[in-house]
Design an enzyme around this catalytic site. Structure first.
Site, PDB file in Angstrom:
ATOM      1  N   GLU A  60     -12.983  26.409  18.848  1.00  0.00           N
ATOM      2  CA  GLU A  60     -11.437  27.768  17.959  1.00  0.00           C
ATOM      3  C   GLU A  60     -10.309  26.710  18.161  1.00  0.00           C
ATOM      4  O   GLU A  60      -9.661  27.608  17.849  1.00  0.00           O
ATOM      5  CB  GLU A  60     -12.471  28.610  19.533  1.00  0.00           C
ATOM      6  CG  GLU A  60     -13.348  29.287  18.743  1.00  0.00           C
ATOM      7  CD  GLU A  60     -14.650  28.907  19.490  1.00  0.00           C
ATOM      8  OE1 GLU A  60     -14.516  27.689  19.983  1.00  0.00           O
ATOM      9  OE2 GLU A  60     -15.618  29.002  19.510  1.00  0.00           O
ATOM     10  N   HIS A 130     -20.748  37.796  25.397  1.00  0.00           N
ATOM     11  CA  HIS A 130     -20.896  38.511  24.323  1.00  0.00           C
ATOM     12  C   HIS A 130     -20.331  39.821  23.836  1.00  0.00           C
ATOM     13  O   HIS A 130     -21.417  40.517  22.828  1.00  0.00           O
ATOM     14  CB  HIS A 130     -22.615  38.069  23.975  1.00  0.00           C
ATOM     15  CG  HIS A 130     -22.585  36.590  23.243  1.00  0.00           C
ATOM     16  ND1 HIS A 130     -22.493  35.839  24.611  1.00  0.00           N
ATOM     17  CD2 HIS A 130     -22.394  35.731  22.040  1.00  0.00           C
ATOM     18  CE1 HIS A 130     -22.721  34.429  23.555  1.00  0.00           C
ATOM     19  NE2 HIS A 130     -23.050  34.505  22.271  1.00  0.00           N
TER      20      HIS A 130
END
Lengths: 327, 320
Positions: A60, A130
């Site tokens: 990322e 998540h």
């Protein structure tokens, strides 16, 4: 108008903008594999090629930094995080590089990056890493525009506006609306940044929300409609806030509730209340309220998660409390 | 693809710009001690051969991303002594309009896309510039300078891996000065040979003596030819030494004998002057010194009387 899933409406926005402007490209994990894990890039690779639909390793920091450097040199990246939670891995690039470049370089640098936070929000039993709905700390970082669509049409219109913005935009998506089929305007359709929308006009209570929580707010307003007339407003853009629409509604109703899927601490709700108290105090007939998810990471177990996450009933309860004296 | 050719610089050019960096930084230090320059000041005196040698191999369109220790990179890439002096004095005429300061120098026209206050912060941004060059097929290169501290940031490893996969014109230049802030490299780094790092990611690399500007230029030229030919990323490993402490005038905890050896035997200015005693005669060096100093003094004098950034413009442009 045509009927489309939210996710496809945003894909349509990406395709139209990529068609219109060659400098637009999409980058992120798996975006070039079978239309992405959410079907969010379906058809883009076939249409625009691997140079403009860039699948990356699970890095990322590197792909966000790549997007930032590309933006500084004339491109307009849409950088995708498969889950909002994953952006924390790239916080130097987000908070120190993208957010600060324009000011740091004396207003000379442009940073037209769209940071697409996919699949934010709880309620689907995916556990703490998540499930987070992330918006307020990007609003807190000077330098960003923050938007959070609640429906398919806004998904398309806000994505197009975000791509055209010269300021970096954090595009916060609610997973719970991804596959809802709704009306979406065909062709060129933009939703202006900084404009809220009244979803349900009402006279007695102002109920502000954004993202998937708008659906909960709308349901709550329906449930109490025989007792109290609630105006439901979708903020759509969280920074800059559409204070004009907010103030106008509060001036009319005198009662304010802000409902959202992230905790109340240092939240958009807290900020809206701050501004209303500071600037429209005399119009208030009751203390303003923020109703939100609990201040805790999201647990897995059904009962625990449902207790933690903002519910329609939570909003109904607050509407009833704030309406004491008028019903 | 557009070819850009860079004429091989003369010994005089190398000497002049290394001296310009040295004397500019000495001036900055003086102004810092006088409290004319505020905040943090990271000097690179002793390392001048690295930026001058590398930037001499680049063209204006190539995009350099620098570090917190960026003055030398800025001057080598842009030759804009006036812009850097005004910036560090907080003036509207500074290269970042007085908004950035020592760590946030910027000059798009000359391909300098920023100092960076975060160690390792510029590395992935340079990959983005390399990606842009590939995307737009304009023959440019994205360059990052990084030091020993940044070598231990995860972002370097992520970026080398992604650069290798994308095969874009990305040049990573390690200024291997043996110390990260104040921690010696032996204490912070398990593998100190950066070329092995490049090898791990299937990236071509070269090492060169970072005190010898011609050696740096030769290595950088090979790297640039490789990059412009579309052969994928490149890493340069340049051993050098900074003579000043990490920041400003803090205490230097390093071995003074080691520093003295670098100053005496590896001064980049002496290395090139010693190699060309006739070309770089003492008369010519004195003349270059006078010219460089006159330009620095004029830049500082002009900056001292230049306007500050306008508050009204700041409010308007940033909505505050």
């Amino acid at each position: 108008m045509k009927k489309m899933m939210y996710i496809s409406a945003v894909t349509e926005a990406l395709a139209e903008e990529m068609e219109r402007d060659e400098s637009v490209f999409v980058i992120g994990e798996d975006v070039d594999i079978d239309g992405g894990v959410w079907n969010e890039t379906a058809g883009l690779l076939e249409r625009f090629g691997a140079k403009r639909v860039v699948g990356t390793p699970i890095s990322e920091g590197a792909f966000t930094g790549l997007a930032a450097g590309a933006a500084l040199t004339g491109l307009r990246p849409v950088v995708e995080f498969m889950y909002g939670d994953f952006i924390h891995v790239a916080m130097d690039q987000v908070a120190n590089q993208i957010a600060k470049a324009r000011l740091m370089f004396g207003g000379q640098a442009k940073m037209p990056v769209v940071i697409r936070l996919c699949a934010c929000g709880a309620g689907t039993r995916e556990g703490a890493q998540h499930s987070q709905f992330l918006e307020s700390w990007f609003a807190h970082l000077p330098g960003f525009v923050v938007v959070a669509p609640s429906n398919a049409a806004d998904g398309k219109g806000l994505m197009k506006s975000a791509i055209r913005s010269d300021l970096p935009v954090v595009f916060v998506e609610s997973r719970q609306i991804y596959y809802d089929i709704q009306d979406v305007p065909e062709g060129e359709y933009t939703v202006p940044i900084g404009k809220a929308e009244i979803l349900r006009p009402g006279e007695q209570v102002t109920l502000l929300s954004f993202g998937y929580a708008c659906e909960k707010a709308r349901q709550a307003a329906e449930m109490v409609k025989d007792k109290v007339d609630v105006e439901v407003i979708d903020l759509r853009t969280l920074k800059p806030l559409d204070t004009e629409t907010i103030f106008k509604s509060v001036e009319k109703t005198g009662r304010l509730i802000v409902a959202h899927d992230s905790p109340a601490m240092c939240s958009i709700g807290a900020e809206v209340v701050r501004r209303v108290v500071a600037e429209r105090f005399d119009y208030l007939d009751a203390p303003p309220v923020v109703v939100a998810s609990k201040d805790v990471p999201i647990p897995f177990n059904d009962e625990l998660e449902d207790y933690t996450v903002l519910s329609v009933q939570d909003i109904v309860d607050e509407i009833m409390k704030i309406s004491v004296g008028i019903i | 693809m557009k070819k850009s050719s860079v004429a091989s610089p003369s010994a005089e050019y190398f000497y002049r710009w290394m001296l310009a960096i040295r004397h500019s930084e000495q001036k900055l230090k003086e102004l810092y001690i006088d409290h004319k320059i505020k905040g943090a000041l990271h000097l690179s005196i002793g390392q001048e051969a690295v930026p001058v040698g590398v930037c001499a191999a680049l063209s204006d369109g190539d995009k350099v991303f620098s570090t917190h220790r960026s003055h030398g990179h800025y001057i080598a890439k842009t030759h804009d002594i006036e812009g850097i002096m005004a910036e560090l004095l907080g003036r509207a005429t500074g290269c970042s309009n007085g908004y950035g300061g020592s760590m946030h120098l910027y000059n798009y026209e000359k391909g300098f896309l920023g100092g960076n206050g975060i160690v390792g912060g510029g590395i992935s941004l340079a990959l983005g510039a390399a990606f842009s060059a590939f995307y737009q097929n304009n023959g440019q290169i994205g360059v990052t300078f990084f030091g020993d501290g940044a070598a231990n940031q995860g972002i370097l490893h992520e970026t080398l891996n992604l650069a290798s996969l994308l095969k874009v014109p990305f040049l990573a230049v390690c200024e291997n000065n043996g110390v990260a802030a104040t921690t010696p490299v032996e204490k912070s780094t398990s593998e100190t040979d950066r070329t092995k790092l490049a090898k791990a990611y299937k990236i071509s690399s070269l090492s060169a003596d970072g005190s010898d500007v011609e050696a740096v230029y030769a290595a950088a030229s090979k790297a640039v030819a490789h990059l412009r030919a579309g052969k994928g990323p490149f890493l340069l490993n340049l051993r050098t030494c900074r003579w000043e402490p990490h920041c400003g005038i803090i205490k230097d905890t390093r071995d003074q004998k080691m520093l003295d050896d670098w100053r005496t035997n590896h001064d980049p200015l002496n290395v090139i002057a010693g190699r060309y005693p006739e070309l770089l005669s003492s008369e010519l060096r004195a003349e270059i010194g006078r010219e460089v100093d006159a330009r620095i003094e004029a830049a500082v004098a002009e900056a001292m009387t230049a306007p500050a950034p306008e508050l009204a413009e700041y409010k308007r442009n940033f909505g505050v």
